[in-house]
Design an enzyme around this catalytic site. Structure first.
Site, PDB file in Angstrom:
ATOM      1  N   LEU A 156    -115.530 -77.504  -0.552  1.00  0.00           N
ATOM      2  CA  LEU A 156    -114.749 -76.455   0.084  1.00  0.00           C
ATOM      3  C   LEU A 156    -115.617 -75.571   0.968  1.00  0.00           C
ATOM      4  O   LEU A 156    -115.241 -75.215   2.078  1.00  0.00           O
ATOM      5  CB  LEU A 156    -114.051 -75.612  -0.984  1.00  0.00           C
ATOM      6  CG  LEU A 156    -112.841 -76.265  -1.671  1.00  0.00           C
ATOM      7  CD1 LEU A 156    -112.388 -75.414  -2.833  1.00  0.00           C
ATOM      8  CD2 LEU A 156    -111.703 -76.476  -0.693  1.00  0.00           C
ATOM      9  N   LEU A 157    -116.794 -75.213   0.460  1.00  0.00           N
ATOM     10  CA  LEU A 157    -117.694 -74.388   1.276  1.00  0.00           C
ATOM     11  C   LEU A 157    -118.145 -75.109   2.525  1.00  0.00           C
ATOM     12  O   LEU A 157    -118.248 -74.530   3.602  1.00  0.00           O
ATOM     13  CB  LEU A 157    -118.910 -73.974   0.439  1.00  0.00           C
ATOM     14  CG  LEU A 157    -118.706 -72.784  -0.505  1.00  0.00           C
ATOM     15  CD1 LEU A 157    -119.904 -72.625  -1.411  1.00  0.00           C
ATOM     16  CD2 LEU A 157    -118.452 -71.512   0.289  1.00  0.00           C
TER      17      LEU A 157
ATOM     18  N   VAL B  54    -115.484 -74.945   5.276  1.00  0.00           N
ATOM     19  CA  VAL B  54    -115.285 -73.679   5.973  1.00  0.00           C
ATOM     20  C   VAL B  54    -116.595 -73.063   6.429  1.00  0.00           C
ATOM     21  O   VAL B  54    -116.645 -71.893   6.808  1.00  0.00           O
ATOM     22  CB  VAL B  54    -114.528 -72.675   5.062  1.00  0.00           C
ATOM     23  CG1 VAL B  54    -113.170 -73.207   4.699  1.00  0.00           C
ATOM     24  CG2 VAL B  54    -115.337 -72.364   3.800  1.00  0.00           C
ATOM     25  N   SER B  55    -117.678 -73.837   6.415  1.00  0.00           N
ATOM     26  CA  SER B  55    -119.003 -73.305   6.749  1.00  0.00           C
ATOM     27  C   SER B  55    -119.069 -72.743   8.163  1.00  0.00           C
ATOM     28  O   SER B  55    -119.862 -71.842   8.440  1.00  0.00           O
ATOM     29  CB  SER B  55    -120.067 -74.393   6.572  1.00  0.00           C
ATOM     30  OG  SER B  55    -119.791 -75.505   7.412  1.00  0.00           O
TER      31      SER B  55
ATOM     32  N   TYR C  94    -117.156 -70.776   9.531  1.00  0.00           N
ATOM     33  CA  TYR C  94    -116.597 -69.438   9.614  1.00  0.00           C
ATOM     34  C   TYR C  94    -117.371 -68.419   8.781  1.00  0.00           C
ATOM     35  O   TYR C  94    -116.962 -67.264   8.669  1.00  0.00           O
ATOM     36  CB  TYR C  94    -115.132 -69.461   9.161  1.00  0.00           C
ATOM     37  CG  TYR C  94    -114.353 -70.573   9.800  1.00  0.00           C
ATOM     38  CD1 TYR C  94    -114.163 -70.599  11.186  1.00  0.00           C
ATOM     39  CD2 TYR C  94    -113.836 -71.620   9.041  1.00  0.00           C
ATOM     40  CE1 TYR C  94    -113.466 -71.633  11.787  1.00  0.00           C
ATOM     41  CE2 TYR C  94    -113.147 -72.653   9.636  1.00  0.00           C
ATOM     42  CZ  TYR C  94    -112.963 -72.660  11.007  1.00  0.00           C
ATOM     43  OH  TYR C  94    -112.286 -73.682  11.603  1.00  0.00           O
TER      44      TYR C  94
ATOM     45  N   LYS D 269    -104.803 -63.403  -0.965  1.00  0.00           N
ATOM     46  CA  LYS D 269    -103.912 -64.563  -1.045  1.00  0.00           C
ATOM     47  C   LYS D 269    -104.605 -65.697  -1.778  1.00  0.00           C
ATOM     48  O   LYS D 269    -105.639 -66.197  -1.334  1.00  0.00           O
ATOM     49  CB  LYS D 269    -103.514 -65.007   0.370  1.00  0.00           C
ATOM     50  CG  LYS D 269    -102.583 -66.209   0.427  1.00  0.00           C
ATOM     51  CD  LYS D 269    -102.264 -66.527   1.888  1.00  0.00           C
ATOM     52  CE  LYS D 269    -101.338 -67.734   2.010  1.00  0.00           C
ATOM     53  NZ  LYS D 269    -101.054 -68.053   3.434  1.00  0.00           N
TER      54      LYS D 269
ATOM     55  N   ASP E 241     -93.229 -70.297  11.118  1.00  0.00           N
ATOM     56  CA  ASP E 241     -92.530 -69.678   9.982  1.00  0.00           C
ATOM     57  C   ASP E 241     -92.274 -68.194  10.251  1.00  0.00           C
ATOM     58  O   ASP E 241     -92.504 -67.349   9.385  1.00  0.00           O
ATOM     59  CB  ASP E 241     -93.350 -69.863   8.706  1.00  0.00           C
ATOM     60  CG  ASP E 241     -92.508 -69.682   7.438  1.00  0.00           C
ATOM     61  OD1 ASP E 241     -91.269 -69.805   7.533  1.00  0.00           O
ATOM     62  OD2 ASP E 241     -93.075 -69.420   6.375  1.00  0.00           O
TER      63      ASP E 241
END
Length: 621
Positions: free
Chosen positions: A312-313, A316-317, A319, A361, A452
């Site tokens: 996961l890291l 998104v590294s 950012y 969230k 949405d």
């Protein structure tokens, strides 16, 4: 002797088929994909795969379209199918359109050429099963694994999303000059050869070799260069021989009957042996696949948290330098260990960190797509993302947003608040939302579609200024087609619901529904399941007196207690009706909508002001 010769030819074919099966088992699946370079070919491009209708789940265009995220007509037209709703024959060939891209995987693998297809995991699914069965070897489980580093192949959550990379290629400049418009993706079967493929697709043996080399193995994906798609000939049952021909050949048939029966007996024994051999090979291959997945499961079971957290890291590294990275213990302390009393809505919690309030969230999936969208946008009418957190134990991701004090527009319009919004505030909210949508539609590249827009995703700050929230369904890029329909009933545009067309115009439609809510105070869908936008036909038809009368019937009863200009309300209703046009091309852009709303006579205050206090923008009940 003619009959004997035919049987001998068939026998040779069966032997070669058996050898090909053994060769397939020895070679195994191909690599993780096909290397590509954007300097050598034109990417992205639209191309096609040849797909065969498969029982029991893929015998209609709807299910196949859903699998490839395309609509039924886009399959029916190139496949020469007139009725898009009729069932298909098993093994019926289809040309399915895909968008092929050259995608960077990592520094070790480099770029791979594939069409990224979103697939929702179902019960019993594995990467190997979906790749070989649903996608019919148009990809491999190894490629699926490298494209989805955040997913554990032996522990797939039902309902989670995975990207299946269907192999494809785009023509290079030389091929385009030679009028090769498409490289059709085709799974090479044991009975195939390049000569038969060239004949079937209207190509040449040499051009196929030039693209694929001369060492193709069964169940590899090969790319057939064509200038245009050929007509598809479906399998048919051979017709019976005419009676006259049977009479003429009766003498030869009687002579060869004895020989034929003997050979048939031998062939029956041989075919039975071949079948048993094939079944043994398939069982061995299945067992091998299970062993591979079991080994991965054992490794994942020993250290699931570390691997998942690292994946996961890594995802998104890009950012990490843009947003603050919070610790999980920091978030637990901020929310009293995610106490239910601090839930704002759904899985969003109110939390305090160093005296600052945030909306936290909690997500059970990777936040890469939402982060990719949010890092592109920065506007006062969009809820600001402050940071994120990866839970190394549960592999959950948390997005930390600015806290917007006065909650959602939905709660003000349809909740149990003692105060109701006055008309000027409602108009100001509509303009704020329109400004936010104009920004993501006009000032991002590629354009962002929110997908949405609804009153519960519009938040009001301390000065009752509106901010658009929740980009979880947003898509970067538009004018695409998908069969995976998501959104909220009552707000979904008809073209998206029916054909899966994704464009900025679907946000315009949803915004039109929000304007109806602001005018009427009614929900987007009532208790009987009827949508609000279907009830507006004819509201602004007839004389001016009739328009005013119908508008008063439509308006929120709390607005009727105010002294407001009916011309202003009619103006907003006119904008709403334009947004709700069934034809997307006739809906206005957000630029036009902002301009039209700002012309209202009731908008007395300066549009650039920061806003007013909550008490000054509500009407007492």
């Amino acid at each position: 002797m003619r009959i004997k010769s035919r049987y001998l030819s068939f026998l040779i074919f069966l032997v070669l088929y058996s050898q090909n099966l053994s060769l397939t088992e020895a070679q195994g699946p191909t690599t993780t994909g096909y290397a590509c370079s954007t300097t050598q070919a034109v990417y992205p491009c639209q191309t096609y795969v040849l797909y065969r209708a498969l029982a029991p789940d893929f015998l209609d265009l709807a299910s196949i379209g859903d699998l490839f995220s395309v609509s039924r007509p886009t399959i029916a037209k190139p496949s020469n199918i007139s009725n898009t709703t009729s069932p298909l024959l098993p093994d019926e060939s289809l040309f399915v359109p895909i968008s092929c891209g050259c995608n960077f995987i990592n520094s070790t693998i480099g770029n791979i050429s594939y069409a990224a297809l979103n697939y929702t995991i179902k019960s019993g699914d594995t990467f190997w099963k979906v790749s070989t069965t649903n996608y019919q070897n148009l990809t491999t489980y190894q490629s699926v694994e490298v494209v989805n580093p955040n997913l554990v192949p032996t522990n797939l959550d039902i309902g989670s999303n995975a990207v299946f990379p269907v192999f494809c290629k785009c023509p290079n400049s030389t091929q385009l000059r030679n009028r090769t418009n498409y490289l059709v993706s085709y799974v090479y079967h044991p009975s195939d050869n390049f000569s038969s493929l060239a004949s079937r697709f209207g190509s040449t043996v040499q051009s196929i070799i030039d693209v694929n080399g001369n060492n193709t193995q069964p169940f590899d994906t090969v790319f057939i260069p064509v200038s245009r798609l050929p007509g598809l000939s479906q399998p048919i049952v051979p017709p019976a021989s005419p009676v006259s021909q049977r009479k003429n050949d009766r003498k030869g048939a009687v002579i060869g009957l004895g020989i034929g029966l003997g050979i048939c007996g031998l062939l029956l024994i041989f075919v039975c042996g071949l079948w048993l051999h094939r079944e043994a090979l398939l069982k061995k291959k299945l067992a091998k696949g299970k062993d591979v997945e079991k080994q991965k499961f054992d490794r994942a079971d020993r250290a699931p948290s570390k691997d998942a957290g690292v994946n996961l890291l890594a995802d998104v590294s890009d950012y990490l330098d843009k947003y603050k990275v919070f610790g999980i213990e920091e978030l637990r302390e901020a929310t009293d260990d995610f106490d239910e009393s601090l839930v704002i809505q759904g899985s969003v919690y109110k939390g305090s960190i160093n005296g600052e309030l945030y909306a936290i969230k909690k997500m059970n999936w990777n936040a890469y797509e939402e982060l990719k969208i949010l890092q592109k946008v920065n506007h006062g009418n969009l809820v600001k993302l402050e940071g994120f957190c990866i839970d190394p134990e549960e592999a959950n991701c948390y997005l930390v947003y600015e806290y917007v004090e006065n909650g959602s527009l939905h709660s003000w319009l349809h909740g149990n608040k003692n105060d109701k919004l006055n008309w000027r505030t409602r108009l100001r909210i509509g303009i704020d939302v329109a400004n936010g949508l104009q920004y993501i539609h006009e000032h991002t590249r590629p354009q962002v579609v929110h997908k949405d827009i609804k009153s519960s995703n519009i938040l009001l700050d301390s000065k009752m200024r509106a901010k658009i929230a929740n980009f979880g369904l947003a898509k970067s890029g538009c004018n695409a087609i998908t069969m995976h329909i998501v959104g909220t009933q009552g707000y979904i545009a008809p073209e998206y619901l029916i054909d899966g067309v994704v464009s900025t115009k679907m946000d315009v439609f949803s915004f039109g529904v929000v304007l109806l809510e602001l005018i009427s105070g009614k929900e987007a869908i009532d208790e009987e399941g009827k949508v609000l936008w279907a009830k507006v036909d004819g509201v602004l038809e007839g004389t001016e007196d009739r328009k005013v009368k119908k508008m008063r019937e439509w308006m929120d009863e709390y607005l009727l207690k105010e002294t407001i200009s009916m011309e202003s309300v009619v103006n907003v209703m006119t904008v709403a009706l334009a947004c709700l046009s069934r034809d997307p091309s006739k809906r206005p852009s957000m630029v036009d909508i902002v301009y039209a709303l700002c012309k209202s006579d009731d908008l007395y205050f300066d549009l650039s002001e920061e806003g007013s206090s909550p008490r000054s923008v509500v009407t007492a009940r």
